[in-house]
Scaffold this motif. Structure first.
Motif, PDB file in Angstrom:
ATOM      1  N   TRP A 126      25.359 -23.973  29.491  1.00  0.00           N
ATOM      2  CA  TRP A 126      25.478 -24.167  28.040  1.00  0.00           C
ATOM      3  C   TRP A 126      26.387 -25.342  27.701  1.00  0.00           C
ATOM      4  CZ3 TRP A 126      28.126 -18.979  28.414  1.00  0.00           C
ATOM      5  CH2 TRP A 126      29.429 -18.954  27.952  1.00  0.00           C
ATOM      6  N   LEU A 139      17.643 -22.022  27.461  1.00  0.00           N
ATOM      7  CA  LEU A 139      18.727 -21.503  28.290  1.00  0.00           C
ATOM      8  C   LEU A 139      18.565 -20.005  28.508  1.00  0.00           C
ATOM      9  CD1 LEU A 139      22.080 -22.909  26.845  1.00  0.00           C
ATOM     10  CD2 LEU A 139      21.042 -23.487  29.032  1.00  0.00           C
ATOM     11  N   VAL A 235      24.920 -25.438  21.043  1.00  0.00           N
ATOM     12  CA  VAL A 235      23.652 -25.351  21.775  1.00  0.00           C
ATOM     13  C   VAL A 235      22.518 -25.154  20.772  1.00  0.00           C
ATOM     14  CG1 VAL A 235      22.306 -24.014  23.429  1.00  0.00           C
ATOM     15  CG2 VAL A 235      24.746 -24.438  23.850  1.00  0.00           C
ATOM     16  N   THR A 239      17.969 -19.728  23.285  1.00  0.00           N
ATOM     17  CA  THR A 239      18.851 -19.221  24.338  1.00  0.00           C
ATOM     18  C   THR A 239      18.767 -17.698  24.406  1.00  0.00           C
ATOM     19  OG1 THR A 239      20.382 -21.059  24.000  1.00  0.00           O
ATOM     20  CG2 THR A 239      21.219 -19.141  25.186  1.00  0.00           C
ATOM     21  N   LEU A 261      25.176 -18.481  18.600  1.00  0.00           N
ATOM     22  CA  LEU A 261      24.141 -19.428  19.004  1.00  0.00           C
ATOM     23  C   LEU A 261      23.196 -19.720  17.842  1.00  0.00           C
ATOM     24  CD1 LEU A 261      23.385 -17.889  22.488  1.00  0.00           C
ATOM     25  CD2 LEU A 261      23.910 -20.317  22.133  1.00  0.00           C
ATOM     26  N   GLY A 264      19.721 -17.774  19.179  1.00  0.00           N
ATOM     27  CA  GLY A 264      20.038 -16.851  20.259  1.00  0.00           C
ATOM     28  C   GLY A 264      19.207 -15.582  20.235  1.00  0.00           C
TER      29      GLY A 264
END
Length: 298
Positions: A126, A139, A235, A239, A261, A264
């Motif tokens: 990350w 990710l 980021v 993810t 995130l 995320g």
């Protein structure tokens, strides 16, 4: 089959990257051939697998093999680990680890790739995604905390290394100590014993780790005192945060990481500890494969 590819990391450190299967050819018109430094071409989306502290690329072999049906999956022995160089005077800093992965992606022509990282490898992933979004399209963060662990944690690790009964007489002794006798083990864990057996090498007086514990502590001290929320918030790619129910990343912190995130998602694996992908490989695959499929179809 395992095929080694040498990569030059930050500061000229020689790194070993590994492919654990032969990716099939594809006729998809939206993918282009990408030659790596060996002259081979690849027309599948790239995945780079990053082990944690004390790990090695071979810990990812089962994951890499099933990924290779639809991806070009490469696992990297990070500096100080596995078959990569372990120069005593080399930098074992966050910048060095991140620079190594940046160099590997560029030399292997993998980017923009999905980075799959366990523990320290996830932090490296990350941090690179925040620094070089052009190289990272997705990710997977496996059991790595964003909060600071502090001086007490570093001291505990130093004491733990000193408790290792090295050299081990046999690999069976390695498996037993790390799977049963290690004071950090709450209940017998054969997978943990096998994990550590993979990072041992035979020497004249018995079996010793392939890494230098001092280098591992030097690597660790460059990130345990700091929190890493700010970089996590930078980021931009999709993810997935994965935790084992008995791992080191608690549910509340994992869900806060997902909230921080920009894109995320969350998954957890039952009956797994910190070594999620090693403890429960089938459940690990079930947790991450749907996420990887969304990235392929995007």
């Amino acid at each position: 089959m395992a095929r080694r590819i040498d990569v030059t990391g930050a500061g000229g450190v020689r790194l070993a990257a590994w492919e654990f299967g032969d990716p099939p050819k594809t006729d998809r018109p939206d993918q282009t051939d990408r030659p790596d430094q060996t002259g081979r071409t690849h027309d599948l989306p790239g995945v780079l697998l990053l082990h944690g502290l004390m790990g090695r690329a071979s810990h990812w072999a089962p994951t890499a093999r099933w990924l290779s049906a639809r991806h070009r999956a490469v696992a990297l022995d990070q500096r100080g680990h596995g078959r990569s160089d372990k120069p005593p005077q080399a930098a074992y800093t966050r910048d060095a680890y991140v620079g190594d992965v940046e160099a590997a992606l560029e030399q292997l022509r993998l980017g923009p790739a999905v980075l799959v990282g366990h523990a320290m490898g996830a932090l490296t992933a990350w941090q690179l995604a925040a620094k070089r979004p052009d190289l990272v399209r997705g990710l997977v963060i496996c059991d790595m905390r964003a909060s600071a662990l502090g001086a007490a944690s570093q001291h505990t690790w130093a004491e733990w290394f000193r408790a290792w009964p090295v050299p081990f007489a046999t690999l069976a002794d390695v498996r037993k100590w790390f799977g049963e006798d290690d004071p950090w083990v709450e209940r017998p864990n054969p997978a943990r014993g096998e994990f550590y057996a993979e990072v041992m090498a035979e020497s004249p007086d018995g079996w010793r780790p392939v890494f230098d514990p001092g280098q591992m502590l030097r690597s660790r001290e460059t990130w345990v005192y700091d929190a890493h929320w700010e970089e996590l918030a930078q980021v931009r790619c999709p993810t997935l945060v994965v935790r084992g129910l008995d791992g080191e990343l608690g549910r509340a912190e994992a869900q806060e990481m997902v909230r921080v995130l920009p894109d995320g998602r969350y998954a957890e694996v039952a009956d797994a500890g910190h070594l999620v992908h090693y403890d429960q490989p089938e459940a690990w695959r079930a947790a991450i494969e749907p996420f990887l499929d969304t990235l392929r179809d995007a």
